[in-house]
Design an enzyme around this catalytic site. Structure first.
Site, PDB file in Angstrom:
ATOM      1  N   ARG A  49       0.844  -1.269  -0.180  1.00 52.06           N
ATOM      2  CA  ARG A  49      -0.023  -0.019  -0.031  1.00 52.06           C
ATOM      3  C   ARG A  49       1.103   1.771  -0.073  1.00 52.06           C
ATOM      4  O   ARG A  49       2.154   1.562   1.339  1.00 52.06           O
ATOM      5  CB  ARG A  49      -0.970   0.020   1.621  1.00 52.06           C
TER       6      ARG A  49
ATOM      7  N   SER B  97     -13.096  -3.148   0.168  1.00 46.61           N
ATOM      8  CA  SER B  97     -12.486  -2.566   2.029  1.00 46.61           C
ATOM      9  C   SER B  97     -14.788  -2.096   1.810  1.00 46.61           C
ATOM     10  O   SER B  97     -14.821  -1.733   0.799  1.00 46.61           O
ATOM     11  CB  SER B  97     -12.085  -1.336   2.097  1.00 46.61           C
TER      12      SER B  97
ATOM     13  N   THR C 137      -3.330   5.074  11.496  1.00 52.94           N
ATOM     14  CA  THR C 137      -2.284   5.256  10.169  1.00 52.94           C
ATOM     15  C   THR C 137      -3.148   4.923   8.887  1.00 52.94           C
ATOM     16  O   THR C 137      -2.450   5.677   7.852  1.00 52.94           O
ATOM     17  CB  THR C 137      -2.199   3.265  10.372  1.00 52.94           C
ATOM     18  N   LYS C 138      -4.656   5.455   9.183  1.00 54.80           N
ATOM     19  CA  LYS C 138      -5.491   6.177   7.923  1.00 54.80           C
ATOM     20  C   LYS C 138      -6.358   7.045   8.538  1.00 54.80           C
ATOM     21  O   LYS C 138      -6.864   6.961   9.569  1.00 54.80           O
ATOM     22  CB  LYS C 138      -6.184   4.794   7.607  1.00 54.80           C
TER      23      LYS C 138
ATOM     24  N   SER D 270       0.123  -0.464  11.034  1.00 55.77           N
ATOM     25  CA  SER D 270       1.128  -0.306  12.571  1.00 55.77           C
ATOM     26  C   SER D 270       1.812  -1.674  13.391  1.00 55.77           C
ATOM     27  O   SER D 270       2.369  -1.239  14.015  1.00 55.77           O
ATOM     28  CB  SER D 270       0.774   0.658  12.811  1.00 55.77           C
TER      29      SER D 270
ATOM     30  N   LYS E 252     -25.329  -9.661  32.670  1.00 55.04           N
ATOM     31  CA  LYS E 252     -26.855  -9.727  33.871  1.00 55.04           C
ATOM     32  C   LYS E 252     -28.176  -7.810  33.833  1.00 55.04           C
ATOM     33  O   LYS E 252     -27.275  -7.206  34.452  1.00 55.04           O
ATOM     34  CB  LYS E 252     -25.753  -9.810  35.142  1.00 55.04           C
TER      35      LYS E 252
HETATM   36  N1  3NM Z   1      -7.697   0.292   6.004  1.00 53.60           N
HETATM   37  P1  3NM Z   1      -3.545   0.211  11.306  1.00 53.60           P
HETATM   38  S1  3NM Z   1      -8.177   1.114   8.365  1.00 53.60           S
HETATM   39  C1  3NM Z   1      -5.461   0.462   5.703  1.00 53.60           C
HETATM   40  O1  3NM Z   1     -10.446   0.802   7.054  1.00 53.60           O
HETATM   41  C2  3NM Z   1      -6.771   0.799   6.693  1.00 53.60           C
HETATM   42  O2  3NM Z   1     -10.417   0.276   5.624  1.00 53.60           O
HETATM   43  C3  3NM Z   1      -8.844   0.527   6.609  1.00 53.60           C
HETATM   44  O3  3NM Z   1      -3.776   0.437   9.829  1.00 53.60           O
HETATM   45  C4  3NM Z   1     -10.644   0.904   6.653  1.00 53.60           C
HETATM   46  O4  3NM Z   1      -3.405  -1.381  11.662  1.00 53.60           O
HETATM   47  C5  3NM Z   1      -6.329   0.572   8.080  1.00 53.60           C
HETATM   48  O5  3NM Z   1      -2.250   0.229  12.149  1.00 53.60           O
HETATM   49  C6  3NM Z   1      -5.804   0.835   8.650  1.00 53.60           C
HETATM   50  O6  3NM Z   1      -4.353   0.329  12.459  1.00 53.60           O
HETATM   51  C7  3NM Z   1      -5.073   0.299   9.659  1.00 53.60           C
END
Ligand code: 3NM
Ligand code: MG
Length: 524
Positions: free
Chosen positions: A41, A110, A138-139, A198, A357
């Site tokens: 990516r 996705s 990360t995103k 990450s 509960k």
């Molecule tokens: N796509 P990490 S979340 C590349 O929701 C990516 O489609 C996502 O990174 C989505 O494992 C994401 O560091 C980043 O949290 C995930």
């Protein structure tokens, strides 16, 4: 060609590499640690740079026979002969990509909503990436995280299809067991794997990071298989386990962290002591990390919830899940306000409960059922079919559910235990339900200590049915003690009943439970 093993799906991001680490070195270490599929990516590289990275990564992956998927770029995938492409909702449509790519190329997409999953199914995707499960650095996310419960609903939309599914977004070795538990039990469609950026890429030791994630995934898969094939325990099995748990509580005196309401804090702490366990009644978010290292179970009771306490509860549950210790949720008066409803939703989306509960009104509100309502914290009415309701809620929330009332129903999603003990005075004092929460949490702590020889078996994964037995034992302890308490000399009403109840809990013996239990087990 062999089908792709999605167990541990590494998505690369060179911007997250720690200082001094290089992309190919990290990729190789991650593969050695057990990554089963790799997605390249590149969000900022130009075409020439992307192509070069993709070519080098492909050569490395080929050496280890690991399939490589290219994010977004059909042309790059074609150029390097990638095994697949991964598309976003705003990328090239699947049917167009399918035409451009050689036959057999894997196409993933996705998805953030059930509608997107259904469309991916329609369009013939080979796999879906479901997320973001949790928030991530990360995103940049365009919609809120779906949480573990949202993930479960999306997986159900894949029932009776052969599309693979991976979860993504904020997944770490500290929360993976929770994630997998929330998506492995009752639906036909399980997660085929988890996608991680990450937790591996930013780690100083990507090989160990990948190993950790993979071993949690594999052991959880084994546990899930065991749960599926679990046969219904007999009444005697459950009673025997409950008595062992009762003894263990007295012997090991587990420390039970209780975030409860101001009305009942004192009597909850005292009933915990009467059981032989130790109460810890702390609420500050700042100390939850430290306290989770000491405690053996957590009780979360929202009876007098304020915004500040919600933060503490979110944090506490996060750490307790990570330590694989049990969490008991008592959603007191959840039907009374949107604040409570939304708060419980947030809690259940961020951590996995071991036991939930509540009375009929509370559990109806939690399940979004309009069958029965509550007045304040008291329940009005009951379910037409409490056995089915309890079992279904346990399946949906993937935990043990205790429905309290004149008759109590307890289910692990498979069998339902029906209990008919308890003196009417129990319903007249304040906080008897809250004390039951303390009893369940104490017994869950002991049950977890009993089976914690396997690193990943604890927490919310009710491997041996011990949390079901813990909940049954807790209800029996409190209700049978209440029957004995009213027979004591000098017990005339609410005021004299409470101390007698606490004394009788302390004096109760496993024989009393075996002798007085009015208990039946029904199979699904
Ligand atoms: N796509 P990490 S979340 C590349 O929701 C990516 O489609 C996502 O990174 C989505 O494992 C994401 O560091 C980043 O949290 C995930
Ligand atoms: Mg994209």
């Amino acid at each position: 060609m062999d089908p792709i093993d999605f167990t541990l799906y590494l998505v690369t991001d060179r911007s997250l590499l720690p200082a001094g680490k290089d992309h190919l070195e990290t990729l190789e270490q991650a593969i050695k640690g057990g990554v089963t599929v790799v997605q390249i990516r590149e969000k900022n590289a130009d075409t020439a740079e992307f192509l070069q990275i993709a070519q080098q990564s492909k050569a490395l992956c080929d050496r280890y026979k690991i399939p490589l998927i290219v994010n977004d770029r059909i042309d790059i995938a074609l150029a390097i002969g990638a095994r697949g492409v991964h598309l976003g909702q705003t990328d090239m449509p699947i049917n167009v990509a399918r035409k451009l790519l050689p036959e057999g190329t894997i196409i993933g997409i996705s998805c953030n909503t059930v509608e997107e999953v259904l469309r991916a199914k329609e369009a013939g995707a080979d796999y879906v990436g479901l997320g973001a499960v949790w928030s991530t650095q990360t995103k940049k996310l365009t919609s809120p995280p779906i949480g573990v419960r949202g993930l479960g609903v999306m997986l159900e939309a894949l029932d009776s299809s052969n599309i693979s599914a991976v979860a993504i977004g904020g997944i770490k070795s500290s929360n993976l067991a929770h994630l997998l538990h929330g998506s492995t039990s009752q639906t036909e469609h399980r997660l085929d794997g988890v996608a991680v950026v990450s937790d591996i890429v930013a780690s100083p030791n990507p090989e160990e990071a990948a190993q950790r994630l993979r071993s949690i995934f594999i052991s959880s898969r084994l546990v899930a298989g065991e749960l599926q094939s679990k046969s219904t325990p007999s009444r005697d099995d459950i009673l025997m386990k409950a008595c062992t748990i009762m003894d263990t509580t007295r012997k090991l005196s587990p420390l039970v962290h209780q975030m409860t309401n101001v009305v009942v804090a004192n009597q909850s702490a005292n009933i915990t002591l009467a059981l032989g366990a130790s109460p810890m009644m702390a609420t500050a978010p700042e100390e939850m990390g430290d306290l989770s290292k000491l405690s053996h179970a957590l009780l979360v009771n929202i009876g007098t919830l304020v915004s500040g306490s919600l933060q503490g509860m979110l944090k506490a549950g996060y750490f307790v899940n990570a330590a694989r210790n049990p969490i008991v949720l008592d959603p007191v008066g959840i039907g009374a306000s949107d604040f409570r409803k939304n708060s419980v939703s947030e809690l259940l989306n961020s951590w996995q409960a071991t036991v939930i509960k509540g009375n009929a009104g509370e559990l109806a509100a939690l399940a979004g059922s309009s069958e029965t309502v509550s007045k304040g914290v008291d329940s009005l009415g009951s379910f037409k079919d409490p056995v089915t309701f309890t079992r279904q809620l346990a399946r949906k929330e993937r935990c043990v559910v205790v429905l309290t009332g004149e008759t109590d129903y307890i289910s692990d999603g498979k069998c339902v235990v029906i209990l008919k003990n308890g003196d009417p005075l129990l319903g007249k004092i304040t906080g008897s339900g809250c004390m039951l929460g303390s009893c369940i949490a104490s017994y869950c702590a002991a049950a977890n200590l009993l089976e914690s020889n396997d690193e990943y078996s604890g927490g919310s994964l009710d491997r041996g049915g011990n949390f079901l037995a813990a909940a049954v034992g807790a209800v029996l302890t409190l209700t049978i003690a209440s029957e004995l308490a009213t027979k004591r000399e000098g017990v005339r009403g609410i005021g004299s009943f409470l101390p007698a109840l606490i004394d009788n809990v302390a004096a109760l013996q496993p024989e009393d439970i075996r002798r007085f239990a009015k208990m039946k087990v029904v199979d699904s």
